[in-house]
Design an enzyme around this catalytic site. Sequence first.
Site, PDB file in Angstrom:
ATOM      1  N   ASP A 383     -66.736  75.737  95.179  1.00 43.81           N
ATOM      2  CA  ASP A 383     -66.020  74.683  95.869  1.00 43.81           C
ATOM      3  C   ASP A 383     -65.412  75.277  97.140  1.00 43.81           C
ATOM      4  OD1 ASP A 383     -64.830  72.022  96.008  1.00 43.81           O
ATOM      5  OD2 ASP A 383     -62.940  73.053  95.676  1.00 43.81           O
ATOM      6  N   ASP A 643     -60.966  74.738  91.887  1.00 44.69           N
ATOM      7  CA  ASP A 643     -59.530  74.748  91.635  1.00 44.69           C
ATOM      8  C   ASP A 643     -58.979  73.386  91.284  1.00 44.69           C
ATOM      9  OD1 ASP A 643     -59.849  73.552  94.096  1.00 44.69           O
ATOM     10  OD2 ASP A 643     -58.071  74.462  94.983  1.00 44.69           O
ATOM     11  N   ASP A 647     -63.486  69.542  89.947  1.00 42.75           N
ATOM     12  CA  ASP A 647     -64.450  70.601  89.660  1.00 42.75           C
ATOM     13  C   ASP A 647     -64.699  70.777  88.168  1.00 42.75           C
ATOM     14  OD1 ASP A 647     -64.607  71.301  92.401  1.00 42.75           O
ATOM     15  OD2 ASP A 647     -62.758  72.451  92.212  1.00 42.75           O
TER      16      ASP A 647
END
Length: 973
Positions: A383, A643, A647
């Site tokens: 990410d 985070d 996700d």
Amino acid sequence: MSDNNVEKEAGPPQESSPVVDSQEPEKRKREYKDFGHEEEGPTHAKVDMEKIQLKAEDLYDKEKVDLETIVVDDVFKLLQTDENGLTTEEAQRRLEIFGPNRLEAEEQNPFLQFLSFMWNPLSWVMEAAALVAIALSNGEGRAPDWEDFVGIVLLLFINSAIGFYEERNAGNAVKALMDSLAPKAKVKRDGKWQEIESAELVPGDMISFKIGDIVPADSRLTEAINVSIDQAALTGESLPQSKKTGDQCFSGSTCKQGEAEGVVISTGPNTFFGRAASLVGQDDDTTGHLQKILAQIGSFCLVAIGIFVIAEIFVLYAGFRYRYRRGLDNILVLLIGGIPIAMPTVLSVTLAVGAQQLAKYKAIVTRITAIEELAAVTILCSDKTGTLTTNKLTIDRNTVRTYGPFSAEDVILLAAYASRTENQDAIDQCVVGALGDTARARAGIKLLDFKPFNPVDKRTEITYREEATGKLKRVTKGMTGIIIELCTRNKTEEIENRLEADVEEFAQRGLRALAVAYEEVDGDDPEGEGNGFELIGLLAIFDPPREDTKQTIDDAMALGVKVKMVTGDQLAIAKETGRRLGLGDHMYPAKVLKEGPSPDSKFRSLDDMILDADGFAGVFPEHKYEIVKRLQGLGHLCAMTGDGANDAPALSRANVGIAVEGATDAARGAADIVLTEPGLSTIVHAIRGSRIIFQRMRNYSIYACAVTIRIVVCFAILAFAFKFDFPPFMILIVALLNDGTIMTLSVDRVLPSSTPDSWDLAEIFAYAVAYGIYLTLSTIALVAIAIRTTWFFDAFGVTLTNGATSAAGNHNDPQLHMVVYLQVAIISQALIFITRSHSFFFMERPSFALMFAFGLAQLVSSIIAAYGDWGFTQIHSISGGWIGIVWVWNIVWFLPLDLVKFGMKATIIKYLRERHIKALAKETAEGVPIVRTQSRVASINESLYRNRVSFIRRAARTGATLARHPSRTAQAA
């Protein structure tokens, strides 16, 4: 990054869209559009709302109605509510229909969970051996074989206890997602505002929230006062989003500014957050990579054991006419000694110790088998926001554009004047932060008037008195198109062309544009007219990469791990971040995952595109999940870093999910590894550490398979050739001492590989067969000499029971049993020094723990040989002369083992590797192989090595379903 505060102030346009002015056809009107998602206006329900029933099946069927996009008036009609909220009775009724506003976590019975660790083929064989020892070993005037039974059960319980302990300590992803929901909510019930548990919210409730509150459920705003919502943990967008009446707010997002009221449209599992949580648990029935490897190693051992057990049944009973109990004891030797029952235990201990070592690098492992998978990871999907970048907006000083007499530093200082110093939004915070010393934002000036940002003007403005000169001055900053219209002093064609080109460049690079203008005010009236604004600069705002991210990515690539960015941010922003980090800019929007490559694309399929891409932008949880799933389908082991709660599904789906420092509870719960230091540098340490741990496991696997071959082949041949009946209890002692020594491999010294590791089982099995047959020869030669000759007596003066010079008269002499026990125990353990080294065994120093454990085990074995005289098994202590002979014999046979290893490398292993390389080259030439399915038999076999029993889980789910919907049971009846 989001387009939220683009509407606030910063707004790098996507592309300018020329609009022709009908009054002045010779001059086009410039439009500086926001850089963000295309906004769609509200729609009306496409069906007769009178036919929509108040139940989840209808309300959340988007083909019928989309509560997220229809006009708010239709929302009220569909949910049968109004701005006064629901009554307490109606809310209770709806709670029974829609369920509580939380995510359900599957509870497991601890006792069944413990027993499930004994539910795999290796354990089944040992359990069968235990039953044979206690239930079938009766008759002929002999008691059941209690000693073997107790030893086997002890092994099984130790294995299960370690696995149970590790799993009970692992985090639960769904629980973490549930815990991150807002615990309290302000709701209007019976026409009055009150505070209740957020779990009690239902669709149709009226709620309110203000700055600092967490949105308790998905809702549509009915009133919004200067509202800004931070959705970074859900969608990956960097900036808070401005919200207005009619907009949707997601459950779990945070209110950063203003206050709002709204109507709840979905709760619990039906929210955006809840759908992400459901994806996290979607793959509970998949088999982990290590379990697949265990399945194949276990199958190898079981096949080897099965072949020789069947052979013994035919030879011993049909050929030799053995009595029932005598033949059964021989079969028990193969079952107990051949099954690597401690393999899951040894690997668990190795992984657990490895997890403790990784913790020193600030990486907390929540699923220990992920360590083995991390060593084999070939692709790292990361990410962007908060992972590769800081998630803190920053002024890019290198790209500041100036249009007047002011320098870049002057433009930043003046922009800071036009910013709040308290209660800052994200834009003001980054502008003031660019000064270094935030006190400079008010130093040397006296604030006379300040106009904060509002969604209509889309700019801020300050009027101040400069203390040095006493002059009144005014600065404004905000959205480019708004600011340029105010600039009457230098709004020329040349300036507009420059500004448009700069904004377009920023947009292409994913930078947000913030225009700054300045004017002087005549007189002393702060409300007075100025001499006209002058455009003085354009600031570029971006979310910068972390300081160590580029080096970390370079290190990962050096280790053979390909890094791909998968972000919810805009495509241009993703490409700019990729260029800055050296990732590359071959990135694609999320829509290609649905539409596939264009007809004129160089890619033949979507899988080709995903494999080639450096990253994807504008993705949602479902997209990230699909990307990871497809890469796994192409044969890659994937790691995913993140985070935010958005996700979590991909973190759960990935072979290794990694939650970075500062991650949400949801991300940490779904992850296998949680980092406690900022940035990704810890991942490089974790990869290297995992490869060290992998080497230890590989060394043990070769050893375990070799011992299986060594035991079953050796004792079967001894039984066939000499009618040699080795006591089952002594083979159990050998297994216990071996496993105790091998546990120290978890801290052994090994070197990590520079490329992703993989379980080349053909190599492992080839080495195992070679070592096993060689060790078998060492034992058969010893027994043959002791039975067929008197050489040991003639050369060394040693005798067997009752002074016999050979075992010719009694092949099952108790002292010969003890000699064989000692020989097998010593050289079998010594094999580990061969399997752990790549060169000569003495060239790679083992750990002190391994050497100490080996020495201790040999001391115990020698003491047993010297003093063991147990009536329940057919052994008798031997003299020191025999012990010395066995030690010398083993040393003589041990030294050539390195030559066996080198011979294998030069022949069979070389052939296997060349064949593997040719196969890969052929697959590459023919196209990317897609391996998404496997044979049903293979799938079932691998599933048997899972840590949970699938039928227990299904039974629990069925019971829970019936408990929630008792009417189904009645209907079925």
